[in-house]
Design an enzyme around this catalytic site. Structure first.
Site, PDB file in Angstrom:
ATOM      1  N   ASP A  39      -3.669 -47.268 -59.696  1.00  0.00           N
ATOM      2  CA  ASP A  39      -4.709 -47.382 -60.726  1.00  0.00           C
ATOM      3  C   ASP A  39      -5.970 -47.901 -60.037  1.00  0.00           C
ATOM      4  O   ASP A  39      -5.991 -49.022 -59.520  1.00  0.00           O
ATOM      5  CB  ASP A  39      -4.212 -48.355 -61.794  1.00  0.00           C
ATOM      6  CG  ASP A  39      -5.245 -48.640 -62.870  1.00  0.00           C
ATOM      7  OD1 ASP A  39      -6.428 -48.244 -62.733  1.00  0.00           O
ATOM      8  OD2 ASP A  39      -4.863 -49.297 -63.857  1.00  0.00           O
ATOM      9  N   GLY A  65     -10.010 -40.665 -69.693  1.00  0.00           N
ATOM     10  CA  GLY A  65      -9.545 -40.613 -68.314  1.00  0.00           C
ATOM     11  C   GLY A  65      -9.915 -41.851 -67.512  1.00  0.00           C
ATOM     12  O   GLY A  65      -9.910 -42.976 -68.019  1.00  0.00           O
ATOM     13  N   VAL A  66     -10.258 -41.628 -66.262  1.00  0.00           N
ATOM     14  CA  VAL A  66     -10.566 -42.750 -65.373  1.00  0.00           C
ATOM     15  C   VAL A  66     -11.853 -43.443 -65.823  1.00  0.00           C
ATOM     16  O   VAL A  66     -12.005 -44.665 -65.681  1.00  0.00           O
ATOM     17  CB  VAL A  66     -10.615 -42.263 -63.899  1.00  0.00           C
ATOM     18  CG1 VAL A  66     -11.821 -41.412 -63.601  1.00  0.00           C
ATOM     19  CG2 VAL A  66     -10.524 -43.448 -62.944  1.00  0.00           C
ATOM     20  N   ASP A  67     -12.782 -42.695 -66.399  1.00  0.00           N
ATOM     21  CA  ASP A  67     -14.033 -43.247 -66.924  1.00  0.00           C
ATOM     22  C   ASP A  67     -13.730 -44.302 -67.999  1.00  0.00           C
ATOM     23  O   ASP A  67     -14.252 -45.437 -67.964  1.00  0.00           O
ATOM     24  CB  ASP A  67     -14.854 -42.079 -67.503  1.00  0.00           C
ATOM     25  CG  ASP A  67     -16.308 -42.412 -67.781  1.00  0.00           C
ATOM     26  OD1 ASP A  67     -16.744 -43.522 -67.433  1.00  0.00           O
ATOM     27  OD2 ASP A  67     -17.001 -41.535 -68.348  1.00  0.00           O
ATOM     28  N   SER A 155     -12.898 -34.528 -61.163  1.00  0.00           N
ATOM     29  CA  SER A 155     -12.785 -33.223 -61.856  1.00  0.00           C
ATOM     30  C   SER A 155     -11.350 -32.752 -62.082  1.00  0.00           C
ATOM     31  O   SER A 155     -11.160 -31.666 -62.634  1.00  0.00           O
ATOM     32  CB  SER A 155     -13.566 -32.101 -61.134  1.00  0.00           C
ATOM     33  OG  SER A 155     -14.955 -32.244 -61.324  1.00  0.00           O
ATOM     34  N   GLY A 157      -8.972 -33.950 -64.036  1.00  0.00           N
ATOM     35  CA  GLY A 157      -8.372 -34.250 -65.331  1.00  0.00           C
ATOM     36  C   GLY A 157      -8.977 -33.363 -66.398  1.00  0.00           C
ATOM     37  O   GLY A 157      -8.753 -32.143 -66.406  1.00  0.00           O
ATOM     38  N   TYR A 159     -11.771 -32.107 -66.634  1.00  0.00           N
ATOM     39  CA  TYR A 159     -12.591 -31.004 -66.119  1.00  0.00           C
ATOM     40  C   TYR A 159     -11.776 -29.898 -65.440  1.00  0.00           C
ATOM     41  O   TYR A 159     -12.331 -28.901 -64.983  1.00  0.00           O
ATOM     42  CB  TYR A 159     -13.690 -31.533 -65.182  1.00  0.00           C
ATOM     43  CG  TYR A 159     -14.824 -32.248 -65.904  1.00  0.00           C
ATOM     44  CD1 TYR A 159     -14.872 -32.331 -67.295  1.00  0.00           C
ATOM     45  CD2 TYR A 159     -15.868 -32.841 -65.198  1.00  0.00           C
ATOM     46  CE1 TYR A 159     -15.921 -32.988 -67.959  1.00  0.00           C
ATOM     47  CE2 TYR A 159     -16.920 -33.498 -65.842  1.00  0.00           C
ATOM     48  CZ  TYR A 159     -16.938 -33.566 -67.226  1.00  0.00           C
ATOM     49  OH  TYR A 159     -17.973 -34.214 -67.856  1.00  0.00           O
TER      50      TYR A 159
HETATM   51  N1  AR6 Z   1      -7.001 -44.651 -61.731  1.00  0.00           N
HETATM   52  C1  AR6 Z   1      -7.059 -43.569 -60.931  1.00  0.00           C
HETATM   53  N2  AR6 Z   1      -7.098 -42.292 -61.401  1.00  0.00           N
HETATM   54  C2  AR6 Z   1      -7.064 -42.122 -62.735  1.00  0.00           C
HETATM   55  C3  AR6 Z   1      -7.010 -43.195 -63.649  1.00  0.00           C
HETATM   56  C4  AR6 Z   1      -6.967 -44.516 -63.083  1.00  0.00           C
HETATM   57  N3  AR6 Z   1      -6.915 -45.595 -63.853  1.00  0.00           N
HETATM   58  N4  AR6 Z   1      -6.978 -42.677 -64.916  1.00  0.00           N
HETATM   59  C5  AR6 Z   1      -7.005 -41.334 -64.797  1.00  0.00           C
HETATM   60  N5  AR6 Z   1      -7.054 -40.985 -63.485  1.00  0.00           N
HETATM   61  P1  AR6 Z   1     -10.607 -37.480 -65.518  1.00  0.00           P
HETATM   62  P2  AR6 Z   1     -12.677 -35.510 -64.773  1.00  0.00           P
HETATM   63  C6  AR6 Z   1      -7.086 -39.649 -62.852  1.00  0.00           C
HETATM   64  O1  AR6 Z   1     -10.229 -36.680 -66.703  1.00  0.00           O
HETATM   65  O2  AR6 Z   1     -11.673 -34.430 -64.720  1.00  0.00           O
HETATM   66  C7  AR6 Z   1     -14.028 -38.338 -68.887  1.00  0.00           C
HETATM   67  O3  AR6 Z   1     -13.867 -38.310 -70.274  1.00  0.00           O
HETATM   68  C8  AR6 Z   1      -6.637 -38.465 -63.683  1.00  0.00           C
HETATM   69  O4  AR6 Z   1      -5.218 -38.405 -63.736  1.00  0.00           O
HETATM   70  O5  AR6 Z   1     -10.708 -38.948 -65.671  1.00  0.00           O
HETATM   71  O6  AR6 Z   1     -13.682 -35.609 -63.672  1.00  0.00           O
HETATM   72  C9  AR6 Z   1     -15.496 -38.432 -68.467  1.00  0.00           C
HETATM   73  O7  AR6 Z   1     -16.265 -39.162 -69.399  1.00  0.00           O
HETATM   74  C10 AR6 Z   1      -7.234 -37.309 -62.884  1.00  0.00           C
HETATM   75  O8  AR6 Z   1      -6.405 -36.976 -61.786  1.00  0.00           O
HETATM   76  O9  AR6 Z   1     -12.030 -36.986 -64.901  1.00  0.00           O
HETATM   77  C11 AR6 Z   1     -15.904 -37.000 -68.387  1.00  0.00           C
HETATM   78  O10 AR6 Z   1     -16.300 -36.506 -69.653  1.00  0.00           O
HETATM   79  C12 AR6 Z   1      -8.533 -37.901 -62.329  1.00  0.00           C
HETATM   80  O11 AR6 Z   1      -8.429 -39.324 -62.536  1.00  0.00           O
HETATM   81  C13 AR6 Z   1     -14.654 -36.280 -67.951  1.00  0.00           C
HETATM   82  O12 AR6 Z   1     -13.560 -37.107 -68.356  1.00  0.00           O
HETATM   83  C14 AR6 Z   1      -9.801 -37.406 -62.994  1.00  0.00           C
HETATM   84  O13 AR6 Z   1      -9.553 -37.129 -64.372  1.00  0.00           O
HETATM   85  C15 AR6 Z   1     -14.561 -36.130 -66.447  1.00  0.00           C
HETATM   86  O14 AR6 Z   1     -13.422 -35.341 -66.155  1.00  0.00           O
END
Ligand code: AR6
Length: 206
Positions: A39, A65-67, A155, A157, A159
């Site tokens: 994490d 997601g991570v955001d 990108s 998740g 995206y």
């Molecule tokens: N630590 C590490 N990785 C993580 C965590 C964490 N705590 N939580 C999720 N991930 P995403 P995107 C992984 O969807 O695709 C948001 O709503 C997750 O499993 O977070 O770039 C933003 O506001 C995946 O492998 O980001 C944007 O609108 C990776 O992080 C949009 O999502 C990225 O997934 C961005 O989408």
């Protein structure tokens, strides 16, 4: 003329690491790449020259997601700091492929670097935009004297970027652009993302 990456597989209990499955690659004599499963909100090295990268959206006001995880862990001051980043056009603080930096507030690192990866399927050359996101995050890190940086799988998740392609763009861009940093980490959230990244790293850095 660079030595092949020296690879070491470390145990999870070396006292400093927060996560399991740490694997380490030498990118150059002075820069190490480390892959973890874990994490990213729990990651830190020294709390003063370290930063985590957020996979944000262009308005930088949080999301899922991570955001979402980063904003929850940093506390409400993070969104206030993001609001202070000027909009370059209505609804856009950080255009896709660019990066911005804020303090990290309650997180154990000194800064959060916010970048926006491409929405897969929306752009003609997603690999250029994804590479830009990594390159510009590394650039703003160096400008702010960051020595240790951790990335999520940008990108991969919401995206919907295919993980194998994304891992190759991520690792090859970091190989090119990480000079001057001590350590570049990937903190991968799932077993599948982690194993895809590990396979690409062995392939691209051997
Ligand atoms: N630590 C590490 N990785 C993580 C965590 C964490 N705590 N939580 C999720 N991930 P995403 P995107 C992984 O969807 O695709 C948001 O709503 C997750 O499993 O977070 O770039 C933003 O506001 C995946 O492998 O980001 C944007 O609108 C990776 O992080 C949009 O999502 C990225 O997934 C961005 O989408």
């Amino acid at each position: 003329g660079r030595d092949p990456a020296r690879v070491s597989i470390l145990s999870s209990d070396n006292g400093r690491e927060f996560s399991d499955k740490l694997v380490s690659f030498d990118l150059s004599p002075s820069t190490t790449l480390k892959l973890h499963k874990g994490d990213i909100t729990l990651w830190s090295i020294d709390g003063s020259t370290d930063a985590i990268v957020n996979a944000a959206e262009e308005l930088m006001l949080g999301g899922g997601g991570v955001d979402g995880a980063i904003h929850r862990a940093a506390g409400p001051q993070l969104v206030e700091a993001c609001r202070e980043v000027p909009e370059v056009r209505p609804g856009v603080r950080c255009p896709t492929g660019e990066a911005r930096i804020t303090p990290a507030f309650l997180l154990p690192v000194s800064h959060v670097i916010h970048t926006v990866g491409p929405i897969y399927g929306k752009h003609d050359q997603p690999e250029v935009l994804l590479a830009n996101a990594y390159r510009n995050s590394l650039k703003i890190a160096k400008e702010n004297k960051i020595q240790y940086i951790a990335f999520p799988a940008i990108s991969c998740g919401v995206y919907r970027y295919p993980h194998n392609e994304a891992s190759r763009v991520a690792i090859s861009t970091i190989k090119e652009c990480s000079d001057g940093l001590k350590e570049v980490h990937f903190v991968l959230f799932s077993d599948t993302t982690y194993s895809v990244w590990l396979e690409s790293a062995y392939e691209l850095l051997k």
